[in-house]
Motif scaffolding. Structure first.
Motif, PDB file in Angstrom:
ATOM      1  N   PRO A   1       0.795  -1.229   0.000  1.00  0.00           N
ATOM      2  CA  PRO A   1       0.000   0.000   0.000  1.00  0.00           C
ATOM      3  C   PRO A   1       0.830   1.283   0.000  1.00  0.00           C
ATOM      4  O   PRO A   1       1.891   1.358   0.628  1.00  0.00           O
ATOM      5  N   ALA A   2       0.300   2.292  -0.647  1.00  0.00           N
ATOM      6  CA  ALA A   2       0.969   3.592  -0.742  1.00  0.00           C
ATOM      7  C   ALA A   2       1.212   4.248   0.618  1.00  0.00           C
ATOM      8  O   ALA A   2       2.286   4.830   0.819  1.00  0.00           O
ATOM      9  N   PRO A   3       0.283   4.182   1.576  1.00  0.00           N
ATOM     10  CA  PRO A   3       0.566   4.811   2.875  1.00  0.00           C
ATOM     11  C   PRO A   3       1.789   4.202   3.575  1.00  0.00           C
ATOM     12  O   PRO A   3       2.509   4.912   4.280  1.00  0.00           O
ATOM     13  N   LEU A   4       2.028   2.918   3.365  1.00  0.00           N
ATOM     14  CA  LEU A   4       3.222   2.284   3.936  1.00  0.00           C
ATOM     15  C   LEU A   4       4.471   2.873   3.297  1.00  0.00           C
ATOM     16  O   LEU A   4       5.448   3.187   3.985  1.00  0.00           O
ATOM     17  N   LYS A   5       4.456   3.056   1.997  1.00  0.00           N
ATOM     18  CA  LYS A   5       5.604   3.645   1.301  1.00  0.00           C
ATOM     19  C   LYS A   5       5.848   5.071   1.778  1.00  0.00           C
ATOM     20  O   LYS A   5       6.999   5.460   2.029  1.00  0.00           O
ATOM     21  N   ALA A   6       4.792   5.837   1.955  1.00  0.00           N
ATOM     22  CA  ALA A   6       4.941   7.208   2.444  1.00  0.00           C
ATOM     23  C   ALA A   6       5.543   7.207   3.845  1.00  0.00           C
ATOM     24  O   ALA A   6       6.408   8.035   4.158  1.00  0.00           O
ATOM     25  N   MET A   7       5.109   6.277   4.674  1.00  0.00           N
ATOM     26  CA  MET A   7       5.647   6.191   6.028  1.00  0.00           C
ATOM     27  C   MET A   7       7.131   5.833   5.993  1.00  0.00           C
ATOM     28  O   MET A   7       7.945   6.459   6.671  1.00  0.00           O
ATOM     29  N   ILE A   8       7.474   4.835   5.199  1.00  0.00           N
ATOM     30  CA  ILE A   8       8.882   4.420   5.085  1.00  0.00           C
ATOM     31  C   ILE A   8       9.738   5.575   4.587  1.00  0.00           C
ATOM     32  O   ILE A   8      10.815   5.847   5.116  1.00  0.00           O
ATOM     33  N   ASP A   9       9.256   6.279   3.575  1.00  0.00           N
ATOM     34  CA  ASP A   9      10.019   7.372   2.968  1.00  0.00           C
ATOM     35  C   ASP A   9      10.130   8.609   3.856  1.00  0.00           C
ATOM     36  O   ASP A   9      10.948   9.485   3.599  1.00  0.00           O
ATOM     37  N   SER A  10       9.324   8.676   4.907  1.00  0.00           N
ATOM     38  CA  SER A  10       9.398   9.808   5.837  1.00  0.00           C
ATOM     39  C   SER A  10      10.640   9.741   6.721  1.00  0.00           C
ATOM     40  O   SER A  10      10.976  10.705   7.393  1.00  0.00           O
TER      41      SER A  10
END
Length: 190
Positions: free
Chosen positions: A85-94
């Motif tokens: 999921p995209a929210p997981l990627k956003a969290m990782i990239d933060s």
């Protein structure tokens, strides 16, 4: 003996997500070992920005602190459209440097593939962040039939064994990498 601090990452933000049941099972297996303590990292409870910005953000700073304090991670991830999921990627990239030289284990779920395609994509992302993906993982194929209406695993024996094997590897890597970071801080290659 100091306990290994595990960041248990929820990989889904969908309403009615199965991630709750899978992550609670995983947390239970982690807590059964006296050598771990668990911090939950759930993007649903975080106020992470939708767009990456250069300014200060309290939610991002808190996430960076949590990831920085963890010795290892277990990512509970569904497979959506052959990936994660995209929210997981956003969290990782933060977060960036805080992931470095730390091990990551995976618990995946989904349809016929059990989320393994999502895990394979995440292995590449974490490798880029200089994190160490654990080879063994736990995979729930046909997840909708694995948990009962109360969120309890129907036939836990096989999954418990897989999780215990993965946690043993995670513990070894967490101990080895923490020791290595204390001797020589992990830095960027020139």
């Amino acid at each position: 003996m100091q306990k290994t601090r595990i960041g248990l990452i929820y990989g889904s933000t969908r309403e009615g997500r199965l991630c709750e049941s899978v992550a609670e099972w995983a947390a239970g297996r982690i807590w059964q070992r006296n050598s771990f303590e668990v911090d939950v990292l759930d993007p649903v409870t975080m106020d992470l920005p939708v767009r990456m910005t250069s300014g200060e953000n309290a939610a991002v700073a808190n996430l960076q602190k949590q990831v920085g304090q963890a010795d290892a991670f277990v990512v509970v991830v569904p497979e959506y459209n052959h990936s994660y999921p995209a929210p997981l990627k956003a969290m990782i990239d933060s977060v960036n440097e805080e992931w470095r030289a730390k091990p990551v284990g995976f618990v995946s779920y989904g349809g016929i593939s059990g989320g393994l395609r999502a895990v394979e994509h995440l292995r590449l992302v974490f490798a880029e962040l200089h994190a160490v993906g654990i080879r063994n993982s736990v995979s729930f194929a046909d997840v909708w039939n694995q948990f009962d209406e109360n969120g309890h695993l129907k036939s836990p024996l096989r999954y418990n064994k897989s999780m215990d094997n993965m946690l043993s590897q995670l513990q070894w890597w967490a101990t080895a990498l923490k020791s290595a970071r204390e001797i020589t801080p992990y830095g960027r290659a020139a």
